[in-house]
Write an enzyme that holds these catalytic residues in place. Structure first.
Site, mmCIF file in Angstrom:
data_model
loop_
_atom_site.group_PDB
_atom_site.id
_atom_site.type_symbol
_atom_site.label_atom_id
_atom_site.label_comp_id
_atom_site.label_asym_id
_atom_site.label_seq_id
_atom_site.Cartn_x
_atom_site.Cartn_y
_atom_site.Cartn_z
ATOM 1 N N LYS A 284 0.844 -1.175 0.000
ATOM 2 C CA LYS A 284 0.000 0.000 0.000
ATOM 3 C C LYS A 284 0.892 1.242 0.000
ATOM 4 O O LYS A 284 1.804 1.369 0.826
ATOM 5 C CB LYS A 284 -0.875 -0.098 1.252
ATOM 6 C CG LYS A 284 -1.738 1.042 1.521
ATOM 7 C CD LYS A 284 -1.026 1.956 2.502
ATOM 8 C CE LYS A 284 -1.635 3.310 2.509
ATOM 9 N NZ LYS A 284 -2.724 3.386 3.417
HETATM 10 P P1 FBP Z 1 -6.526 7.099 5.165
HETATM 11 O O1 FBP Z 1 -7.411 6.714 4.026
HETATM 12 O O2 FBP Z 1 -7.278 7.635 6.327
HETATM 13 O O3 FBP Z 1 -5.374 7.977 4.716
HETATM 14 O O4 FBP Z 1 -5.936 5.721 5.722
HETATM 15 C C1 FBP Z 1 -4.897 5.048 5.105
HETATM 16 C C2 FBP Z 1 -3.679 5.071 5.996
HETATM 17 O O5 FBP Z 1 -2.671 4.276 5.429
HETATM 18 C C3 FBP Z 1 -3.909 4.592 7.411
HETATM 19 O O6 FBP Z 1 -3.706 3.233 7.565
HETATM 20 C C4 FBP Z 1 -2.938 5.433 8.143
HETATM 21 O O7 FBP Z 1 -3.302 5.664 9.452
HETATM 22 C C5 FBP Z 1 -2.983 6.708 7.409
HETATM 23 O O8 FBP Z 1 -3.206 6.394 6.086
HETATM 24 C C6 FBP Z 1 -1.731 7.506 7.567
HETATM 25 O O9 FBP Z 1 -1.997 8.788 7.159
HETATM 26 P P2 FBP Z 1 -0.928 9.952 7.285
HETATM 27 O O10 FBP Z 1 0.054 9.700 6.204
HETATM 28 O O11 FBP Z 1 -1.727 11.182 7.068
HETATM 29 O O12 FBP Z 1 -0.312 9.854 8.654
#
Ligand code: FBP
Length: 307
Positions: free
Chosen positions: A206
């Site tokens: 991811k």
């Molecule tokens: P979101 O769709 O809320 O961005 O979630 C995906 C994710 O990978 C979460 O697992 C993780 O907490 C978040 O993004 C991290 O976001 P950031 O880069 O803003 O800290």
């Protein structure tokens, strides 16, 4: 003999894995509205740990309840639900068998202000087995001064998870003193982060959708000399998919901070057109009222299904 289904074709790329890991990967690929298509949409809810409770759940207070997220993922028809130990322990019994789950085995909070993320190990492979999970999840931060430690931890966790028949999902987020803020989503950096996660043995990777910014001078020369197309989001996604073993690893893209429906869907169209295997969308789903969050997830699934 009947020709291979799309899921069987994808499983065949993981040729060194044991039947347990392949079966668990299949359980994610075969579940929900996108089941059987080779595409997936996951709901991740680790933001309570990563960003704090008010920033995560203040907009839609129903989300303070761990059961809310299990139900949202189930009702929307997601392929799987990913969360840290506490959230999964709070609902794994009640929702057993209703949706594949992914236990995130490391997490970083935002209370310590250092520029280099230093996540803690917050669960183990046996926790994932005990909770009936299909996979373990792990975040690496390429560009953090502590990245080598994380790569080593992932190596050990992936070895154990695969030996015990689980799938391995890697969040690969370039962040820290080795990269500029703009560079965190630069096309060369995101493609590099995808490659590192694949080389570390991830079944599912991811990353964030990349911009057309190029961070590294050495990489820029190659992008320019070879004319690698990176002008549109679809072209950049295609390049990242290619960087994930030429499409032989499942690579999905994240949703980011909550934004308007049209903006979300526009981005998903680019992601899908570039050949992504799907999306992982957290805040844009659970920070909306339930019906709205579900409807948006389903529109996202529809775009991936049609691509
Ligand atoms: P979101 O769709 O809320 O961005 O979630 C995906 C994710 O990978 C979460 O697992 C993780 O907490 C978040 O993004 C991290 O976001 P950031 O880069 O803003 O800290």
């Amino acid at each position: 003999m009947a020709s291979k289904t799309r899921v069987q074709e994808i499983l065949s790329w993981y040729e060194s894995d044991n039947p347990g890991s392949r079966r668990n990967l299949a359980s994610i690929l075969n579940h929900g509205r996108l089941g059987g298509t080779g595409k997936m949409v996951l709901l991740p809810v680790d933001q309570g740990f990563e960003h704090g409770p008010a920033r995560s759940f203040g907009k839609n207070p129903a989300g303070y309840d761990p059961w809310y997220h299990f139900q949202l993922a189930i009702d929307a028809g997601c392929n799987a639900y990913a969360a840290p130990l506490g959230f999964l322990e709070a609902g794994a019994g009640e929702f057993a068998g209703q949706i594949p789950t992914i236990l995130k085995l490391n997490n970083a909070d935002s209370l310590y202000g250092g520029s280099d993320p230093a996540p803690a190990i917050t669960g183990c492979v046996d926790d994932a087995l005990r909770l009936g999970c299909s996979a373990v999840g792990f975040t690496i931060y390429p560009a953090s001064a502590l990245r080598s430690e994380m790569y080593g931890q992932l190596r050990e966790i992936a070895e154990e998870a695969k030996r015990k028949g689980l799938a391995v999902v890697v969040w690969s987020y370039p962040r820290g003193s080795g990269v500029s803020k703009e560079g965190e989503t630069a096309i060369d950096v995101v493609a590099y982060a995808a490659q590192i996660a694949c080389q570390l043995g991830a079944h599912i990777v991811k990353v964030k959708p990349p911009t057309d910014f190029i961070e590294q001078d050495a990489a820029r020369k190659v992008y320019e000399a070879e004319g690698i197309p990176i002008g549109t989001l679809a072209e950049r996604i295609r390049h990242v998919v290619q960087s994930a073993f030429n499409g032989r690893r499942i690579i999905i893209f994240s949703g980011g901070p909550a934004k308007g429906r049209d903006e979300v869907l526009e981005e998903i169209r680019g992601v899908a057109a570039g050949g992504a295997f799907g999306s992982i969308v957290g805040r844009n789903a659970f920070q909306r009222p339930k019906e709205e969050g579900m409807a948006l997830l389903q529109e996202i699934m529809e775009i991936h299904a049609q691509a």
